[in-house]
Design an enzyme around this catalytic site. Structure first.
Site, mmCIF file in Angstrom:
data_model
loop_
_atom_site.group_PDB
_atom_site.id
_atom_site.type_symbol
_atom_site.label_atom_id
_atom_site.label_comp_id
_atom_site.label_asym_id
_atom_site.label_seq_id
_atom_site.Cartn_x
_atom_site.Cartn_y
_atom_site.Cartn_z
ATOM 1 N N CYS A 102 -32.557 -19.271 -2.801
ATOM 2 C CA CYS A 102 -32.369 -18.345 -1.899
ATOM 3 C C CYS A 102 -33.534 -17.005 -2.188
ATOM 4 O O CYS A 102 -33.621 -16.666 -3.455
ATOM 5 C CB CYS A 102 -31.236 -17.457 -1.907
ATOM 6 S SG CYS A 102 -31.099 -16.206 -0.921
ATOM 7 N N GLY A 205 -37.313 -28.338 4.946
ATOM 8 C CA GLY A 205 -38.284 -27.446 5.505
ATOM 9 C C GLY A 205 -38.875 -28.106 6.820
ATOM 10 O O GLY A 205 -39.719 -29.260 6.643
HETATM 11 C C1 LIG Z 1 -29.740 -18.087 8.632
HETATM 12 C C2 LIG Z 1 -30.364 -18.970 7.359
HETATM 13 C C3 LIG Z 1 -29.339 -18.665 6.311
HETATM 14 C C4 LIG Z 1 -29.588 -19.466 5.142
HETATM 15 N N1 LIG Z 1 -28.810 -19.411 4.069
HETATM 16 C C5 LIG Z 1 -29.253 -20.316 3.162
HETATM 17 C C6 LIG Z 1 -27.904 -20.472 2.194
HETATM 18 O O1 LIG Z 1 -27.030 -19.662 2.196
HETATM 19 N N2 LIG Z 1 -28.005 -21.231 1.160
HETATM 20 C C7 LIG Z 1 -29.314 -21.868 1.020
HETATM 21 O O2 LIG Z 1 -29.655 -22.499 -0.147
HETATM 22 N N3 LIG Z 1 -30.354 -21.736 1.819
HETATM 23 C C8 LIG Z 1 -30.098 -21.172 2.976
HETATM 24 N N4 LIG Z 1 -31.008 -21.055 3.881
HETATM 25 C C9 LIG Z 1 -32.377 -21.883 3.733
HETATM 26 C C10 LIG Z 1 -32.035 -23.164 4.535
HETATM 27 O O3 LIG Z 1 -30.929 -23.723 4.024
HETATM 28 C C11 LIG Z 1 -33.117 -24.030 4.461
HETATM 29 O O4 LIG Z 1 -33.629 -24.417 3.269
HETATM 30 C C12 LIG Z 1 -34.307 -23.543 5.383
HETATM 31 O O5 LIG Z 1 -34.176 -23.112 6.334
HETATM 32 C C13 LIG Z 1 -35.528 -24.362 5.752
HETATM 33 O O6 LIG Z 1 -35.020 -25.646 6.340
HETATM 34 P P1 LIG Z 1 -35.385 -25.572 7.993
HETATM 35 O O7 LIG Z 1 -36.776 -25.787 8.183
HETATM 36 O O8 LIG Z 1 -34.651 -27.031 8.383
HETATM 37 O O9 LIG Z 1 -34.504 -24.512 8.482
HETATM 38 C C14 LIG Z 1 -30.969 -20.289 5.035
HETATM 39 C C15 LIG Z 1 -31.934 -20.459 6.085
HETATM 40 C C16 LIG Z 1 -31.468 -19.739 7.293
HETATM 41 C C17 LIG Z 1 -32.377 -19.907 8.431
#
Ligand SMILES: Cc1cc2nc3c(=O)[nH]c(=O)nc-3n(C[C@H](O)[C@H](O)[C@H](O)COP(=O)(O)O)c2cc1C
Length: 330
Positions: A102, A205
């Site tokens: 995070c 990602g």
């Molecule tokens: C609204 C939102 C909330 C997120 N909350 C968390 C979380 O609680 N824990 C975590 O490990 N990553 C969190 N992330 C990161 C996502 O798990 C992920 O790593 C990131 O969005 C990249 O993946 P994507 O491109 O498929 O969205 C969050 C991302 C978004 C957009």
């Protein structure tokens, strides 16, 4: 086939990413129905759990139908993390996941989340103790490193494996990048190519098309994809990716009827789970994507996102179906 501990997974599994205020039980259940192989809760504060803070404790709820499910915790204090593990175990999840990714300031300034990427020995120590504390498989979700000058993910992943984690999911950005730029999957492939790695390495990602998932598998050789933003308000993404992997063809997008039905069920499950007020409020963020691409939709979206009474939102869904029932999604 990849495994997380004793949990057997299909070839190239798709994981629903932990997302704060998004990956709650209703949404996880919808994603599971549409093909997610593993789902994760949003991150839960270890300190909050110990204080019995209602906001943290409600996040431990899981439905049987969403299994296998991982509960994600974060923190940087060993004692608190171990106590949190004991509390989490009582909810009987299938996996405990540690958030070392995070990027937000209020988390990293306490050395938690991606903050711990500045102190790898602490990261390894915390992980080792958590693994010792529980019989459940422990997984880690992290980023490439703190910044572009300190990417040591190959070494970090190996050390975490050596203290007993059962899988690792890596978001291809550094903490400093936050969500900017493009995710770089090359360092994740280096982790996978390390001859000493035997646990599954999942890439995360920017997997926002079925083609991207196939690329992650075929060009980067990763064991599975963790999917976040592409699924928000679009749980069908999992099914679309699976279909594309199997056939090389794109599935037709969900019809208006399917979208309205999913939105209805999502709202109803949310109300059943957290009550009328929060249920109505927290489902709002999904509607834009459920109904993306419909022209002149603003009036209806406004009703959905401003009404405090679920009856009005359900009525808006009915109106949408009546007015746009024949709309062809691209
Ligand atoms: C609204 C939102 C909330 C997120 N909350 C968390 C979380 O609680 N824990 C975590 O490990 N990553 C969190 N992330 C990161 C996502 O798990 C992920 O790593 C990131 O969005 C990249 O993946 P994507 O491109 O498929 O969205 C969050 C991302 C978004 C957009």
């Amino acid at each position: 086939m990849p495994k997380i501990g004793n949990i057997e997974l299909p070839d190239f599994p798709l994981l629903l990413a932990p997302m704060e205020d998004v990956s709650d039980p209703p949404f996880r259940a919808l994603c599971k129905e549409q093909g997610a192989d593993v789902v994760y809760t949003e991150f839960i504060s270890s300190e909050g759990l110990i204080r019995d803070a209602a906001k943290s404790v409600i996040k431990l709820d899981i439905y049987e139908k969403e299994r296998p499910v991982g509960i994600q915790i974060f923190g940087a204090e060993l004692d608190s993390m171990l106590q949190a593990v004991d509390i989490v175990e009582k909810s009987n999840p299938d996996i405990i996941d540690i958030n070392f990714g995070c990027p937000v300031k209020k988390v990293v300034c306490k050395n938690a989340g991606a903050g711990i990427l500045r102190d790898i020995p602490l990261m390894v120590k915390l992980t080792e103790e958590i693994v010792k504390r529980t019989k459940l498989p422990v997984t880690v979700k992290t980023r490439l490193g703190w910044d572009s000058d300190s990417i040591k993910i190959v070494e970090v992943a190996e050390r975490l494996q050596d203290v007993g984690i059962e899988a690792i999911s890596i978001h291809g950005r550094t903490r400093v990048q936050m969500y900017k730029g493009e995710a770089d999957w090359r360092p994740i492939a280096e982790v996978k190519n390390n001859q000493r790695m035997r646990i599954p390495v999942f890439g995360n990602g920017d997997v926002d098309t079925p083609e991207a998932a196939v690329k992650m598998r075929d060009e980067y050789g990763l064991d599975g994809a963790m999917i976040g933003r592409a699924s928000i308000g679009y749980p069908w993404f999992f099914k679309e990716v699976k279909h594309y992997i199997k056939t090389g063809e794109h599935l037709a997008p969900p019809t208006m009827e399917e979208r309205v039905e999913a939105a209805r069920r999502h709202l109803q499950m949310s109300i059943d789970w957290k009550g009328e007020k929060l249920g109505v409020f927290e489902t709002r963020r999904h509607y834009t994507n459920y109904f993306k691409g419909i022209p002149h939709f603003k009036e209806y979206r406004m009703k959905m996102v401003t009404s405090d009474d679920s009856a009005d939102v359900f009525a808006a869904f009915d109106e949408v179906l009546e007015k746009f029932g024949d709309f062809q999604f691209a």
